[in-house]
Design a protein around this motif. Structure first.
Motif, short mmCIF file in Angstrom:
data_model
loop_
_atom_site.label_atom_id
_atom_site.label_comp_id
_atom_site.label_asym_id
_atom_site.label_seq_id
_atom_site.Cartn_x
_atom_site.Cartn_y
_atom_site.Cartn_z
N PHE A 136 2.09 10.30 -6.92
CA PHE A 136 2.45 11.67 -6.63
C PHE A 136 3.83 12.03 -7.15
CE2 PHE A 136 -0.67 10.51 -3.40
CZ PHE A 136 -1.56 11.58 -3.49
N ALA A 196 2.22 1.96 -3.48
CA ALA A 196 1.16 2.25 -4.45
C ALA A 196 0.56 3.63 -4.24
CB ALA A 196 0.07 1.18 -4.34
N VAL A 197 0.55 4.11 -3.00
CA VAL A 197 -0.02 5.42 -2.72
C VAL A 197 0.95 6.53 -3.09
CG1 VAL A 197 -0.81 6.94 -0.86
CG2 VAL A 197 -1.56 4.56 -0.92
N LEU A 198 2.24 6.36 -2.82
CA LEU A 198 3.21 7.42 -3.06
C LEU A 198 3.62 7.53 -4.52
CD1 LEU A 198 5.57 7.02 0.04
CD2 LEU A 198 3.79 8.73 -0.33
N SER A 199 3.61 6.44 -5.25
CA SER A 199 4.10 6.46 -6.63
C SER A 199 3.37 7.44 -7.54
CB SER A 199 4.04 5.05 -7.23
OG SER A 199 4.92 4.19 -6.54
N LEU A 228 0.79 -1.23 0.00
CA LEU A 228 0.00 0.00 0.00
C LEU A 228 0.83 1.28 0.00
CD1 LEU A 228 -2.88 1.07 0.03
CD2 LEU A 228 -2.79 1.02 2.54
N PRO A 229 1.87 1.44 0.84
CA PRO A 229 2.61 2.71 0.82
C PRO A 229 3.23 3.04 -0.53
CG PRO A 229 3.11 1.47 2.81
CD PRO A 229 2.34 0.56 1.92
#
Length: 317
Positions: free
Chosen positions: A301, A296-299, A293-294
């Protein structure tokens, strides 16, 4: 009308009409694609997208499925038939998985900050041609990309420094990437020298130039390199497997390996799994989602900075 006006125009001294030369053929990749080609490309992209998204969909759906649905399906769930967050609630309510997630977050945050600080300072020093010994230091760094000490000498060094069974063993052995330093150096060298010279004339020192001029102009490449370091620390598991023996200090990736590959029961959830209150497969898939999850969330941006940051730094280096 005079006879001169009726004559065809002449060029040069020969009086011949100008020849029309055919334009050279364009390369195939510059031609406008046909409909069949567009359809084939779309089909290939669709298949590639499904190959990436379908396993992720199955993992997420299985982690959110009730135990009865997983038992009726006999394994992984493709079509959701009810949603429950029991697996995530149990994992985050305390125990081995929650502690491992906190360890991974801490190591990623501290390690990324330390790696970026060292890499930026090193790259800025190497980008200034008048800096002391920058050529020899650059050659020494390049040599490490082709020749490594090996696993055993590295382990003996970490052991001699007393870093085994400490969190520093997860950060220091992989703290600096020469490739990232070279990318930063190439980007810093692309900044206008006149801008830096004018700042020096105004009395600015190297620290002020780096903080107020170089870093604000390098946000794109800094975002990309930060993501590289963060993903590296978050996904790392090898250092923990050889330098740590205390299970309480293990990061999330090592706990995921124990749950998925070794089929071990997580500490704090063994009773719920053994009594049938919780599906072990749902726990495994939930841990995989937490590990993914981290990133996938940061990529998304940082995605907009990839082309400007990576390509500019590589070309100008």
């Amino acid at each position: 009308m005079s006879a001169v006006a009726d004559r065809p125009p002449v060029t040069g001294t020969t009086g011949q009409r100008p020849r029309r030369w055919a334009a050279p053929p364009r390369p195939s990749w510059e031609e406008e694609p046909a409909r069949a080609g567009l359809a084939a490309k779309g089909l290939v992209l669709l298949v590639a997208g499904l190959a990436v998204l379908l396993p992720l969909w199955i993992v997420i759906v299985t982690s959110l499925s009730p135990k009865k649905v997983i038992d009726d399906t006999g394994g992984l769930v493709v079509i959701p038939k009810g949603v429950t967050f029991v697996a995530y609630q149990e994992l985050l309510s305390g125990g081995q998985v929650q502690r491992a997630a906190l360890v991974s977050v801490g190591v990623t945050a501290v390690g990324t900050l330390f790696s970026m600080t060292v890499s930026v300072l090193c790259a800025y020093g190497l980008s200034r041609r008048g800096s002391l010994g920058h050529r020899w230091i650059l050659l020494a760094l390049l040599a490490t990309m082709f020749f490594g000490a090996g696993l055993i000498p590295t382990y003996l060094l970490v052991q001699a420094l007393g870093l085994t069974d400490t969190y520093l063993a997860l950060i220091l052995p992989s703290a600096v990437s020469v490739f990232n330093i070279l990318v930063l150096r190439g980007f810093f060298m692309g900044i206008s020298p006149e801008l830096i010279d004018s700042a020096r004339i105004d009395g600015a020192g190297d620290w002020r130039i780096l903080w107020q001029i170089v870093l604000p102009l390098s946000r794109a490449v800094l975002a990309v390199i930060t993501l590289f370091y963060a993903v590296g620390y978050w996904s790392a598991w090898f250092n923990a497997s050889i330098y740590l023996t205390d299970q309480k200090m293990m990061p999330l990736q090592n706990v995921m390996i124990q749950l998925v590959q070794k089929q071990e029961r997580p500490v704090g959830l063994a009773t719920q799994i053994n009594t049938g209150q919780l599906s072990p497969l749902a726990v495994q898939m939930a841990v995989m989602v937490m590990a993914l999850l981290p990133v996938a969330v940061l990529s998304p941006f940082v995605q907009k900075h990839f082309k400007k940051g990576m390509l500019t730094g590589a070309v100008k280096g």
